[in-house]
Design an enzyme around this catalytic site. Structure first.
Site, PDB file in Angstrom:
ATOM      1  N   ARG A 186      -7.548  -0.445   0.938  1.00 44.99           N
ATOM      2  CA  ARG A 186      -8.054  -1.707   0.389  1.00 44.99           C
ATOM      3  C   ARG A 186      -8.451  -1.565  -1.073  1.00 44.99           C
ATOM      4  NH1 ARG A 186     -12.443  -2.043   5.095  1.00 44.99           N
ATOM      5  NH2 ARG A 186     -10.737  -0.954   6.135  1.00 44.99           N
TER       6      ARG A 186
ATOM      7  N   LYS B 185     -10.370  12.945   7.644  1.00 44.92           N
ATOM      8  CA  LYS B 185      -9.931  12.628   9.000  1.00 44.92           C
ATOM      9  C   LYS B 185      -9.907  13.914   9.834  1.00 44.92           C
ATOM     10  CE  LYS B 185      -6.657   8.866   7.854  1.00 44.92           C
ATOM     11  NZ  LYS B 185      -7.298   7.768   8.597  1.00 44.92           N
TER      12      LYS B 185
ATOM     13  N   ASP C 220       1.591   6.526   5.329  1.00 45.25           N
ATOM     14  CA  ASP C 220       0.625   5.556   4.811  1.00 45.25           C
ATOM     15  C   ASP C 220       1.131   4.828   3.563  1.00 45.25           C
ATOM     16  OD1 ASP C 220      -1.770   4.327   5.449  1.00 45.25           O
ATOM     17  OD2 ASP C 220      -2.999   5.663   4.220  1.00 45.25           O
TER      18      ASP C 220
ATOM     19  N   GLU D 271      -9.413   3.634   1.983  1.00 48.10           N
ATOM     20  CA  GLU D 271      -8.890   3.714   0.613  1.00 48.10           C
ATOM     21  C   GLU D 271      -7.804   2.690   0.314  1.00 48.10           C
ATOM     22  OE1 GLU D 271      -7.690   5.373   3.089  1.00 48.10           O
ATOM     23  OE2 GLU D 271      -5.553   5.043   2.758  1.00 48.10           O
TER      24      GLU D 271
ATOM     25  N   ASP E 175     -12.202   7.010   3.438  1.00 47.53           N
ATOM     26  CA  ASP E 175     -10.999   6.828   4.256  1.00 47.53           C
ATOM     27  C   ASP E 175     -10.562   5.358   4.306  1.00 47.53           C
ATOM     28  OD1 ASP E 175      -8.875   7.538   5.826  1.00 47.53           O
ATOM     29  OD2 ASP E 175     -10.042   7.836   7.674  1.00 47.53           O
TER      30      ASP E 175
ATOM     31  N   ASP F 247      -2.637  10.293   3.392  1.00 46.59           N
ATOM     32  CA  ASP F 247      -4.034   9.879   3.583  1.00 46.59           C
ATOM     33  C   ASP F 247      -4.768  10.920   4.417  1.00 46.59           C
ATOM     34  OD1 ASP F 247      -6.440   8.614   3.859  1.00 46.59           O
ATOM     35  OD2 ASP F 247      -5.703   6.999   5.163  1.00 46.59           O
TER      36      ASP F 247
ATOM     37  N   LYS G 186       0.858  -1.192   0.000  1.00 47.85           N
ATOM     38  CA  LYS G 186       0.000   0.000   0.000  1.00 47.85           C
ATOM     39  C   LYS G 186       0.889   1.234   0.000  1.00 47.85           C
ATOM     40  CE  LYS G 186      -3.215   2.654   2.966  1.00 47.85           C
ATOM     41  NZ  LYS G 186      -4.116   2.662   4.122  1.00 47.85           N
TER      42      LYS G 186
HETATM   43  N1  BES Z   1      -4.248   4.677   6.781  1.00 50.52           N
HETATM   44  C1  BES Z   1      -5.373   4.423   7.598  1.00 50.52           C
HETATM   45  C2  BES Z   1      -5.080   3.431   8.724  1.00 50.52           C
HETATM   46  C3  BES Z   1      -4.123   3.888   9.791  1.00 50.52           C
HETATM   47  C4  BES Z   1      -4.613   4.465  10.953  1.00 50.52           C
HETATM   48  C5  BES Z   1      -2.761   3.700   9.666  1.00 50.52           C
HETATM   49  C6  BES Z   1      -3.734   4.849  11.952  1.00 50.52           C
HETATM   50  C7  BES Z   1      -1.895   4.090  10.659  1.00 50.52           C
HETATM   51  C8  BES Z   1      -2.392   4.664  11.806  1.00 50.52           C
HETATM   52  C9  BES Z   1      -6.498   3.827   6.759  1.00 50.52           C
HETATM   53  O1  BES Z   1      -6.552   4.254   5.442  1.00 50.52           O
HETATM   54  C10 BES Z   1      -7.786   4.216   7.388  1.00 50.52           C
HETATM   55  O2  BES Z   1      -8.061   5.365   7.435  1.00 50.52           O
HETATM   56  N2  BES Z   1      -8.542   3.229   7.859  1.00 50.52           N
HETATM   57  C11 BES Z   1      -9.796   3.449   8.492  1.00 50.52           C
HETATM   58  C12 BES Z   1     -10.772   2.466   7.917  1.00 50.52           C
HETATM   59  C13 BES Z   1     -12.186   2.715   8.331  1.00 50.52           C
HETATM   60  C14 BES Z   1     -12.708   3.974   7.685  1.00 50.52           C
HETATM   61  C15 BES Z   1     -13.021   1.517   7.931  1.00 50.52           C
HETATM   62  C16 BES Z   1      -9.628   3.244   9.987  1.00 50.52           C
HETATM   63  O3  BES Z   1      -8.883   2.328  10.373  1.00 50.52           O
HETATM   64  O4  BES Z   1     -10.193   4.012  10.743  1.00 50.52           O
HETATM   65 ZN    ZN Z   2      -4.775   4.822   4.612  1.00 49.71          ZN
HETATM   66 MN    MN Z   3      -7.629   6.055   5.179  1.00 44.92          MN
END
Ligand code: BES
Ligand code: ZN
Ligand code: MN
Length: 506
Positions: free
Chosen positions: A329, A255, A266, A327, A325, A248, A243
């Site tokens: 996946r 966010k 990210d 994204e 968010d 992000d 990834k």
């Molecule tokens: N890049 C983030 C995940 C992340 C969070 C990495 C904290 C490192 C530290 C990812 O893209 C994300 O935002 N995931 C969301 C998914 C949710 C919206 C289903 C999450 O984990 O909140």
């Molecule tokens: Zn992310």
């Molecule tokens: Mn995200």
């Protein structure tokens, strides 16, 4: 540098190192006076005894005496030491080596601790803060012929880790899909690795709907980078997918400010894949490796994808994007499909995928999920052998229903509880049966495919998913071999996995 352990009777030196017995005794005598306890992570500088050709003697803590002296404990102690010795040019480490693995751990630890990211400093790093530039490892009882290999391997692995750290630490104003791809091209120069960059036109041409959708909010278009390392001696083909969200913001599902602060990290999965492939090539690991870097910047704008947009991933499956968010996946789905098309024997993806990973396992331990328990355990074992921490996690098929969508083949968000597992289940949908297997890759076939690697008829390609959200970026204090900021996590583990596949087959 000498290793100290803490014992009930007080601190004592570990018995290795080319130190004359009188000096050893004298040092040991004064440990307590110097305030040395031998605790893990403790690093103490004392004046070197006159007989030694050194300015300072460094004592590095190995923890309780009853604990085994292992590769990881040596790596940590060596790393903590060099990290605390900035300003010294050369350091000689007389830690208990004795076998090849321990010698390698000391060398790696010492080099991993000698890291500083100074690209954005307007004044050059002052001498006192410059990382140690040369380390000498005193080794006993290891075959001379082995040593050269150990040194080369340590240097190759550590420079790969350092490049991954640099990429993560680089400002997202400078590192975006195009410049990341350019870095990959540059870094592979002179190595037997072919780099192919798909730009936004090629991505549209190839129907990479995930990368396009995530990237379309940004002024800086997405890229998919393919790395091909194809040694003659290879009997297996491993695909590595990373990834690479260079920033992000969350997109329109924006966010909060706090949640965005560290989101330049990210792309740590893509940084790990790039550097693992290049290191494997340098080390001539006899496995074919195809690396995929799924690069995009996730930004909100008038051209950004909207929550409720339905997109089509490469290969035809449709996804309702309920949260922009989630994204990672989406870009990984495209890259997994592309990776499967090349017919690899195994696929590993690595991603800073979910906040839920951080909740579940914290910042030290990466999560490993898979469609095949045996393969998952091999990934965990490779991490253990490399001195990194990983833990197996399940992909409960019962959770698949939470990804159902009322309008598309699946939604991009599942249950919040166990969100890391839901994300893993989402990805599993894009791992195809092996080439030549019966059936089509349509939505029906995939829906019937359980994440345990089979639907009863068509076994899938062994696939593992590694969530490094927490371990990829250190927002706390430096510890052991781990600096503040980008950690370069899993570069060494991925190389170790490739080596293990070369040694033992699948
Ligand atoms: N890049 C983030 C995940 C992340 C969070 C990495 C904290 C490192 C530290 C990812 O893209 C994300 O935002 N995931 C969301 C998914 C949710 C919206 C289903 C999450 O984990 O909140
Ligand atoms: Zn992310
Ligand atoms: Mn995200």
């Amino acid at each position: 540098m000498l290793a100290v352990v803490s014992d009930t009777q007080g601190p004592r030196l570990l018995p290795q190192g080319p130190l004359p017995p009188q000096i050893r005794a004298a040092v040991e005598e004064s440990l307590e006076t110097f305030g040395v306890t031998g605790a893990t992570g403790e690093v103490t500088r004392v004046p070197a005894p006159q007989q030694l050709q050194a300015r300072v003697l460094v004592l590095t803590g190995m923890g309780p005496a009853q604990d085994d002296v292992t590769g990881p404990s040596l790596r940590r102690a060596a790393g903590a030491a060099t990290r605390n010795l900035s300003g010294l040019d050369t350091v000689a480490l007389a830690l208990p080596t004795g076998d090849a693995d321990r010698a390698a751990a000391v060398a790696e630890g010492a080099l991993l601790g000698s890291y500083r990211f100074d690209r954005y400093r307007s004044v050059p790093t002052p001498a006192a803060k410059r990382p140690v530039s040369a380390v000498t490892v005193c080794v006993e009882g290891v075959d001379e012929a082995l040593l050269e290999g150990i040194v080369t391997r340590s240097q190759v692995l550590v420079s790969a880790v350092h490049d991954a750290r640099d990429l993560v630490n680089t400002s997202p104003a400078d590192l975006y899909p195009e410049t990341f791809a350019a870095h990959a091209v540059e870094a592979a120069r002179g190595l037997p690795v072919d780099v192919t960059v798909l730009d936004e036109n090629a991505l549209a041409e190839g129907a990479y709907g995930g990368l396009i959708a995530v990237g379309m909010g940004s002024a800086r278009p997405p890229r998919l980078v393919r790395l091909d390392y194809c040694p003659q001696a290879a009997r297996l083909h491993l695909a590595l997918v990373g990834k690479g969200i260079t920033f992000d913001s969350g997109g329109l599902s924006l966010k909060p400010a706090k949640g965005m602060e560290n989101m330049k990290s990210d792309m740590a999965g893509a940084a790990a894949v790039l550097n693992a492939v290049l290191a494997a090539a340098r080390l001539q690991v006899p496995v074919r490796i195809t690396g995929w870097l799924a690069l995009a910047e996730n930004m909100p704008s008038g051209t950004a994808q909207r929550p409720s947009d339905v997109i089509t991933i490469r290969g035809g499956k449709t996804v309702e994007v309920t949260n922009t968010d989630a994204e990672g996946r989406l870009v990984l789905a495209d890259a997994l499909v592309a990776a499967c098309e090349t017919g690899p024997d195994a696929i590993v993806d690595i991603a800073t995928l979910t906040g839920a990973q951080v909740v579940a396992l914290g910042n030290l331990i990466s999560a490993v999920m898979a469609n095949d328990d045996a393969f998952r355990d091999r990934v965990c074992e490779a991490a253990r052998a490399a001195g990194e921490r990983a833990w197996p996690m399940p992909l409960p098929p019962e959770m698949r229903a939470s990804l159902d969508s009322s309008v598309a083949d699946l939604g991009n968000v599942g249950d919040r509880a166990g969100g890391m597992l839901a994300a893993g289940l989402f990805l599993s949908e894009f791992v195809a049966p092996p080439a030549g297997a019966e059936g089509t890759a349509g939505a029906e076939g995939a829906a019937a495919q359980a994440p345990d690697g089979s639907d009863g008829e068509r076994p899938s390609i062994p696939w593992a998913h590694i969530d490094i959200a927490g371990p990829s970026y250190n927002t706390g204090k430096a510890h052991g071999c781990t600096p503040v900021g980008g950690t370069g996590v899993f570069v060494r583990s991925l190389v170790r996995l490739a080596e293990d596949l070369a040694d033992r087959g699948l």
